[in-house]
Each structure stands twice: as C-alpha cells, then as structure tokens.
Design a protein around this motif. Sequence first.
Motif, PDB file in Angstrom:
ATOM      1  N   ILE A  28     -11.144 -36.838 -20.348  1.00 43.28           N
ATOM      2  CA  ILE A  28     -12.479 -36.759 -19.756  1.00 43.28           C
ATOM      3  C   ILE A  28     -12.924 -35.300 -19.828  1.00 43.28           C
ATOM      4  N   LEU A  29     -14.133 -35.100 -20.300  1.00 44.49           N
ATOM      5  CA  LEU A  29     -14.711 -33.763 -20.317  1.00 44.49           C
ATOM      6  C   LEU A  29     -16.155 -33.864 -19.826  1.00 44.49           C
ATOM      7  N   PHE A  30     -16.293 -34.075 -18.539  1.00 45.08           N
ATOM      8  CA  PHE A  30     -17.617 -34.174 -17.930  1.00 45.08           C
ATOM      9  C   PHE A  30     -17.814 -33.105 -16.862  1.00 45.08           C
ATOM     10  N   PHE A  31     -16.813 -32.934 -16.019  1.00 40.77           N
ATOM     11  CA  PHE A  31     -16.950 -32.016 -14.887  1.00 40.77           C
ATOM     12  C   PHE A  31     -17.013 -30.550 -15.321  1.00 40.77           C
ATOM     13  N   THR A  32     -16.301 -30.206 -16.379  1.00 43.67           N
ATOM     14  CA  THR A  32     -16.314 -28.808 -16.822  1.00 43.67           C
ATOM     15  C   THR A  32     -17.722 -28.355 -17.203  1.00 43.67           C
ATOM     16  N   PRO A  33     -18.443 -29.086 -18.068  1.00 46.20           N
ATOM     17  CA  PRO A  33     -19.815 -28.641 -18.351  1.00 46.20           C
ATOM     18  C   PRO A  33     -20.737 -28.749 -17.134  1.00 46.20           C
ATOM     19  N   TRP A  34     -20.564 -29.791 -16.316  1.00 41.96           N
ATOM     20  CA  TRP A  34     -21.412 -29.944 -15.124  1.00 41.96           C
ATOM     21  C   TRP A  34     -21.204 -28.771 -14.175  1.00 41.96           C
ATOM     22  N   PHE A  35     -19.953 -28.459 -13.883  1.00 42.75           N
ATOM     23  CA  PHE A  35     -19.684 -27.353 -12.976  1.00 42.75           C
ATOM     24  C   PHE A  35     -20.091 -26.022 -13.601  1.00 42.75           C
ATOM     25  N   GLY A  36     -19.921 -25.897 -14.930  1.00 45.53           N
ATOM     26  CA  GLY A  36     -20.383 -24.686 -15.611  1.00 45.53           C
ATOM     27  C   GLY A  36     -21.885 -24.510 -15.438  1.00 45.53           C
ATOM     28  N   LEU A  37     -22.633 -25.596 -15.574  1.00 41.66           N
ATOM     29  CA  LEU A  37     -24.079 -25.543 -15.381  1.00 41.66           C
ATOM     30  C   LEU A  37     -24.426 -25.160 -13.944  1.00 41.66           C
ATOM     31  N   MET A  38     -23.713 -25.737 -12.980  1.00 40.12           N
ATOM     32  CA  MET A  38     -23.962 -25.348 -11.584  1.00 40.12           C
ATOM     33  C   MET A  38     -23.619 -23.876 -11.363  1.00 40.12           C
ATOM     34  N   GLY A  39     -22.558 -23.400 -12.008  1.00 45.62           N
ATOM     35  CA  GLY A  39     -22.215 -21.982 -11.919  1.00 45.62           C
ATOM     36  C   GLY A  39     -23.331 -21.107 -12.447  1.00 45.62           C
ATOM     37  N   LEU A  40     -23.925 -21.508 -13.567  1.00 45.50           N
ATOM     38  CA  LEU A  40     -25.070 -20.763 -14.113  1.00 45.50           C
ATOM     39  C   LEU A  40     -26.261 -20.799 -13.157  1.00 45.50           C
ATOM     40  N   MET A  41     -26.447 -21.937 -12.486  1.00 43.24           N
ATOM     41  CA  MET A  41     -27.533 -22.047 -11.508  1.00 43.24           C
ATOM     42  C   MET A  41     -27.283 -21.125 -10.310  1.00 43.24           C
ATOM     43  N   VAL A  42     -26.041 -21.025  -9.884  1.00 41.03           N
ATOM     44  CA  VAL A  42     -25.687 -20.111  -8.793  1.00 41.03           C
ATOM     45  C   VAL A  42     -25.984 -18.673  -9.202  1.00 41.03           C
ATOM     46  N   ILE A  43     -25.523 -18.293 -10.379  1.00 38.16           N
ATOM     47  CA  ILE A  43     -25.713 -16.924 -10.870  1.00 38.16           C
ATOM     48  C   ILE A  43     -27.198 -16.623 -11.057  1.00 38.16           C
ATOM     49  N   GLY A  44     -27.912 -17.536 -11.697  1.00 37.22           N
ATOM     50  CA  GLY A  44     -29.337 -17.331 -11.957  1.00 37.22           C
ATOM     51  C   GLY A  44     -30.168 -17.278 -10.697  1.00 37.22           C
ATOM     52  N   SER A  45     -29.909 -18.202  -9.772  1.00 37.73           N
ATOM     53  CA  SER A  45     -30.701 -18.216  -8.532  1.00 37.73           C
ATOM     54  C   SER A  45     -30.409 -16.989  -7.674  1.00 37.73           C
ATOM     55  N   LYS A  46     -29.183 -16.508  -7.738  1.00 37.92           N
ATOM     56  CA  LYS A  46     -28.848 -15.286  -7.005  1.00 37.92           C
ATOM     57  C   LYS A  46     -29.518 -14.075  -7.646  1.00 37.92           C
ATOM     58  N   ARG A  47     -29.471 -14.041  -8.968  1.00 36.55           N
ATOM     59  CA  ARG A  47     -30.059 -12.916  -9.695  1.00 36.55           C
ATOM     60  C   ARG A  47     -31.562 -12.801  -9.453  1.00 36.55           C
ATOM     61  N   VAL A  48     -32.281 -13.920  -9.416  1.00 38.72           N
ATOM     62  CA  VAL A  48     -33.730 -13.873  -9.203  1.00 38.72           C
ATOM     63  C   VAL A  48     -34.107 -13.944  -7.724  1.00 38.72           C
ATOM     64  N   GLY A  49     -33.119 -14.089  -6.857  1.00 40.75           N
ATOM     65  CA  GLY A  49     -33.360 -14.029  -5.417  1.00 40.75           C
ATOM     66  C   GLY A  49     -33.984 -15.271  -4.812  1.00 40.75           C
ATOM     67  N   ILE A  50     -33.634 -16.451  -5.336  1.00 45.09           N
ATOM     68  CA  ILE A  50     -34.173 -17.686  -4.762  1.00 45.09           C
ATOM     69  C   ILE A  50     -33.539 -17.916  -3.394  1.00 45.09           C
ATOM     70  N   SER A  51     -34.389 -17.983  -2.391  1.00 44.72           N
ATOM     71  CA  SER A  51     -33.931 -18.206  -1.019  1.00 44.72           C
ATOM     72  C   SER A  51     -34.948 -19.086  -0.312  1.00 44.72           C
TER      73      SER A  51
END
Length: 149
Positions: free
Chosen positions: A94-117
């Motif tokens: 199964i290779l589903f969670f790795t890309p899903w969690f990777g995408l969420m990781g990018l969302m965490v990094i991106g939202s933090k970088r642009v200051g979404i609060s």
Amino acid sequence: MKSKLSLAQYVKKRNGVPLGASDSMKNMLSRSFGASSFPVFWHYWNPIWGYYLSRNVMRPVANFLPISLATFITFLVSGALHDIAVSIIKWKAILFFTPWFGLMGLMVIGSKRVGISYGHVSWPVRALINASFIFISLGITYFLETLYA
C-alpha cells in the motif's frame, strides 16, 4: 539545551490531562480541531504518536536540515509507517498514506510560511477549516492515486 519530557509529561502538556485519563481523547479532539492554524492542529493531534515522531525523526533531522524540510520528512515517515501497517494487515503493498501525509506536511509548511491563522473565529469554524485541510488533501491524494493506478 531543551529538557526532554517523558511521554507522560508530553501527553499532559498536549491534552491538559494525564496519560490515560478519561478526558484524554475528548481534549485531544477539541484542542486539535479547535486549533488556530493547521500547524497547531498537528501540535495537539495524537500526542503519543507525536512524541515518538518528534523524538526519533523531527528533532534528529532538524539538527542538520532546515525545520521545514525536517517537518516534511517527519510527515513522510509517519505516512510510510501507516502504509507499512496497512500493507501488513492487507498483505499487499500500500502506498497511499505516504503521499497523503506528505501533502499535509506541505500544507503545514505552506500555511505557516504565509501566516494562515484563524484563531479569531469560533471553534466550529476553526474545526471546519482544520477538517477541510485534511479532507482536501485526502481528496487530492485519492484523485492522484486514481490517475496513476
């Protein structure tokens, strides 16, 4: 040098109640979904798993890579471990969670970088926003999986 918290101390700090307390799950869900940003959501989500990921992946990787890259790698490792567990249960790769969690990781990094609060809005709106991050990333991952399956 930062002090190292025990698992019990870490969980109490995240959940506000001791490890194994009857309100532990309720507090985790309330604090994570009611978080003021998607990075803060992950601060509260599953503190036991977070403790071990922080200790064994995030901190060691952050010693030699930028924090954003360490964050992304930590999400990938978490996803890979979920994939391994499901692969063992289903007895197929199964290779589903790795890309899903990777995408969420990018969302965490991106939202933090642009200051979404969104701490200024009500708890139900914050919960909807945090759940939306999860479901949007899940939908994108599922869509991409169907394209490449």
